[in-house]
Design a protein around this motif. Structure first.
Motif, short mmCIF file in Angstrom:
data_model
loop_
_atom_site.label_atom_id
_atom_site.label_comp_id
_atom_site.label_asym_id
_atom_site.label_seq_id
_atom_site.Cartn_x
_atom_site.Cartn_y
_atom_site.Cartn_z
N GLU A 1 99.36 54.08 50.54
CA GLU A 1 98.30 53.40 50.40
C GLU A 1 97.75 52.30 51.17
O GLU A 1 96.54 52.13 51.77
CB GLU A 1 98.14 52.90 48.96
CG GLU A 1 97.12 51.90 48.37
CD GLU A 1 95.56 52.45 48.69
OE1 GLU A 1 94.56 52.06 48.94
OE2 GLU A 1 95.36 53.81 48.55
N SER B 1 87.02 48.16 47.10
CA SER B 1 87.28 49.59 47.24
C SER B 1 88.38 50.04 46.34
O SER B 1 89.49 49.27 46.49
CB SER B 1 87.58 50.05 48.69
OG SER B 1 87.82 51.14 48.82
N ARG C 1 90.65 46.16 49.15
CA ARG C 1 91.11 47.52 48.85
C ARG C 1 92.18 47.30 47.56
O ARG C 1 93.29 46.80 47.68
CB ARG C 1 91.72 48.44 49.90
CG ARG C 1 92.49 49.60 49.38
CD ARG C 1 91.62 50.62 49.11
NE ARG C 1 92.18 51.78 48.91
CZ ARG C 1 91.41 53.02 48.71
NH1 ARG C 1 90.09 53.29 48.57
NH2 ARG C 1 92.13 54.22 48.66
N ASP D 1 94.67 48.63 44.57
CA ASP D 1 95.33 49.88 44.14
C ASP D 1 96.39 48.96 43.20
O ASP D 1 97.68 48.84 43.88
CB ASP D 1 95.99 50.43 45.16
CG ASP D 1 96.51 51.86 44.63
OD1 ASP D 1 95.90 52.53 43.78
OD2 ASP D 1 97.71 52.29 45.01
N ARG E 1 94.51 55.30 55.11
CA ARG E 1 93.39 55.06 55.95
C ARG E 1 93.46 55.47 57.32
O ARG E 1 92.48 55.88 58.02
CB ARG E 1 93.37 53.59 56.06
CG ARG E 1 92.12 52.80 56.81
CD ARG E 1 92.23 51.37 56.83
NE ARG E 1 91.46 50.72 57.95
CZ ARG E 1 92.01 49.55 58.55
NH1 ARG E 1 92.82 48.69 57.88
NH2 ARG E 1 91.19 49.08 59.62
N HIS F 1 94.19 44.44 51.73
CA HIS F 1 94.85 45.27 50.56
C HIS F 1 95.51 44.39 49.49
O HIS F 1 96.07 43.27 49.78
CB HIS F 1 96.13 46.23 51.24
CG HIS F 1 95.40 47.21 52.24
ND1 HIS F 1 95.38 48.54 51.67
CD2 HIS F 1 95.10 47.41 53.28
CE1 HIS F 1 94.91 49.27 52.63
NE2 HIS F 1 94.97 48.54 53.81
N LEU G 1 87.40 54.32 50.77
CA LEU G 1 87.09 53.28 51.73
C LEU G 1 86.16 53.32 52.68
O LEU G 1 85.61 52.32 53.31
CB LEU G 1 88.67 53.03 52.16
CG LEU G 1 88.93 51.93 53.11
CD1 LEU G 1 88.56 50.51 52.45
CD2 LEU G 1 90.26 52.13 53.73
N VAL H 1 89.77 44.57 56.26
CA VAL H 1 90.20 45.13 55.23
C VAL H 1 91.47 44.40 54.43
O VAL H 1 92.31 44.43 55.47
CB VAL H 1 90.60 46.60 55.34
CG1 VAL H 1 91.14 47.52 54.17
CG2 VAL H 1 89.33 47.64 55.83
N GLY I 1 91.20 52.04 44.64
CA GLY I 1 92.19 53.37 44.92
C GLY I 1 92.74 53.93 43.73
O GLY I 1 91.70 54.58 42.58
#
Length: 570
Positions: free
Chosen positions: A36, A365, A334, A336, A55, A289, A493, A287, A367
């Motif tokens: 991820e 975004s 992102r 998750d 990605r 995470h 994404l 981006v 996940g």
């Protein structure tokens, strides 16, 4: 051939434009799955060697769509079962490649061997051609979600569980308090499976040109043998790896095979010229995470026995760094994460508000999962983009303790203590809450729930009562979350990056995306100068192995804003 007639010196110059006769066939081996988030430390990089990030694969396929050298993609699905959200992102990238006239082929020995292969086949069906080994099956058997219950076990051990929850769908407490699903629990789980299956059936039917009724009929008799799958139109060819590659490559010995992630690292068609990739050195979308449980302090991942986690200090520093970067025009967060700490989630939310107030748009975004605390950090963003299969929502809270006095006494362990302060030992596992302590816990749960729902209503610009109607701790799929107003649109994404560019008023074609933070291994050896330094976004020790094992058993250990359980739909 044109390749043979060209002077040797000209071939490197003409190769990026596909004029030297070189043909590139991309390969994708999903036997080890995808990551991820990119590795955030040298140790993580070693552990994940040869496993591409989601990605990098998506960007490689999108880039290859515009590369005249690339003639197609052949993907080995294997026994990996992606999440529904991961499958959706990869399917979209495959569709982009196929839409550019590139041949796309998926193959596998079996789509599920003696077990479900639903999501592996869901991904494979997006390819123009689907191959299956003659001895394999298509395990499109339908989806299942399970829950673990430990009440009877704890009673046998002499463990007394005291937990409060807000509200009936915040079913993490059910793991300890119930022996089976309650009606709200079953209702929620049933809808999650139904919604996910609706997505799977609709996608497969559209990709394979079948009626949805025919797909559902096949599910009722699956697993399908190879010949059954061929007859019903779920695969195009039966064959082994050698047959697949012979059919794809044909007589073109000059076709160069290259893994998609290696192609992505090479910089694509402009790299051989030494040219600047469009957008590099100009505008950028950062981006960032947020992967794993959320907690106070630094994010995890530096220990070989720890999993990824989201530390509020690390994520906050990354958000501040993005705000200070001159080239960053927008941020994609992102997420998750199944959630975790309430105060850590709130600290991150405030950092996002500050970043937006400075003029930098932020798009969330989602996940595979962005629930409870994961939703808390997504909800203040300008826009929320979720996959149809994302597990999200879970706007609720739970808290309490397990009383171990009797269990420890059975093996001869006794504890005694002294305290100063009325509530100093309120959360002691040696005794139950008294009536006054329980009332305080209930009041705290109400306060946190009111804060969560109030902020969610404000962030989503919804009337509080409408928000609370879809809260109560309930988990939603991304598709259903869109219907009830918890997310803004469906996509992956790439769509989130497009939306971030729109909000920032910049041209998507002239923007580069880059991950923040991008740790420097040498920098990590020295202490940060201050909390604003880039090195402040460094890693901690992560989530200990024991906690990871507990979570694998369905036991949340990371905070009061956690997903009800280790919810997996397979």
């Amino acid at each position: 051939m044109l390749r043979d007639s060209l002077p040797t010196a000209l071939r490197p110059v003409l190769r990026p434009f596909g004029l030297d006769g070189t043909r590139v066939l991309l390969e994708l081996d999903l036997g080890r799955g995808v990551l991820e988030a990119p590795p955030s430390s040298p140790i993580q990089a070693l552990r994940s060697m040869n496993t591409p990030t989601l990605r990098s694969v998506v960007e490689a396929l999108e880039k290859a769509a515009d590369d005249p050298r690339v003639v197609g993609l052949v993907a080995h699905i294997g026994q990996w079962q992606p999440s529904l959200a991961q499958s959706a992102e990869l399917r979209a990238a495959v569709a982009t490649l196929a839409g550019a006239g590139k041949r796309t082929v998926a193959w596998s020995e079996a789509y599920g061997e003696l077990g479900p292969g639903n999501l592996g086949y869901h991904l494979a069906s997006a390819f123009e051609e689907v191959w299956l080994q003659p001895t394999g099956d298509v395990g499109l058997v339908g989806l299942t979600a399970e829950a673990v219950f430990l009440r009877d076990t704890f009673e046998k051990l002499g463990v007394q569980v005291q937990l409060g929850q807000r509200h009936e769908y915040k079913t993490a407490a059910n793991t300890f308090l119930e022996s089976a699903m309650t009606e709200p629990h079953r209702e929620m789980m049933t809808r999650l499976v139904e919604s996910s299956m609706e997505t799977v059936v609709a996608d497969i039917a559209a990709s394979r040109g079948l009626e949805e009724g025919l797909v559902r009929a096949a599910v009722e008799v699956a697993p399908l043998s190879a010949t059954e799958a061929l007859d019903r139109g779920f695969v195009d060819h039966l064959g082994y790896r050698q047959d697949v590659y012979a059919a794809v490559r044909g007589d073109e010995d000059s076709t160069e095979l290259k893994y998609a992630e290696r192609y992505h690292r090479s910089g694509g068609p402009l790299a051989a010229l030494g040219s600047k990739v469009p957008g590099r050195g100009g505008d950028a979308v950062a981006v960032i995470h947020a992967t794993g449980p959320i907690h106070l302090g630094r994010s995890g991942g530096s220990s070989p026995l720890s999993g990824p986690s989201v530390g509020s200090d690390t994520l906050g520093a990354a958000l501040r760094a993005a705000g200070r970067a001159d080239d960053v025009r927008a941020v994609v967060l992102r997420v998750d994460s199944p959630g975790g700490s309430y105060v850590a989630s709130d600290a991150v939310r405030r950092e996002i508000e500050a970043l937006r107030a400075s003029g930098t748009p932020v798009v969330a975004s989602m996940g595979t999962v962005a629930a409870s605390g994961g939703y808390f950090i997504a909800m203040p963003c300008d826009r929320i983009v979720a996959s149809p299969g994302t597990l999200t929502g879970s706007i609720g809270v739970l808290a309490g303790k397990q009383v171990l006095r009797e269990a420890l006494g059975r093996v001869g362990v006794r504890r005694d203590s002294v305290s100063v302060g009325r509530y100093a030992d309120m959360f002691s596992t040696d005794r139950p809450f008294d009536e006054e302590e329980w009332e305080r816990l209930e009041a705290w749960l109400d306060r946190v729930y009111d804060d969560f729902t109030g902020k969610a209503a404000a962030d989503r610009e919804m009337p509080l009562e409408d928000l609370r109607a879809v809260a109560k701790g309930r988990v939603w799929t991304g598709a259903d979350a869109l219907d009830v107003g918890l997310v803004d649109e469906l996509g992956g994404l790439s769509r989130a990056v497009d939306l971030a560019c729109e909000l920032a008023g910049v041209d998507r074609g002239g923007v580069t995306t880059r991950t923040l933070p991008k740790p420097n291994p040498l920098e990590m050896l020295f202490p940060a100068e201050n909390s604003e330094a880039a090195s402040a976004a460094r890693l901690g020790e992560g989530i200990p192995l024991l906690d990871r094992l507990l979570r694998a058993a369905g036991l949340s250990t990371h905070g009061v804003l956690s997903l009800p359980l280790d919810l997996r739909i397979r």
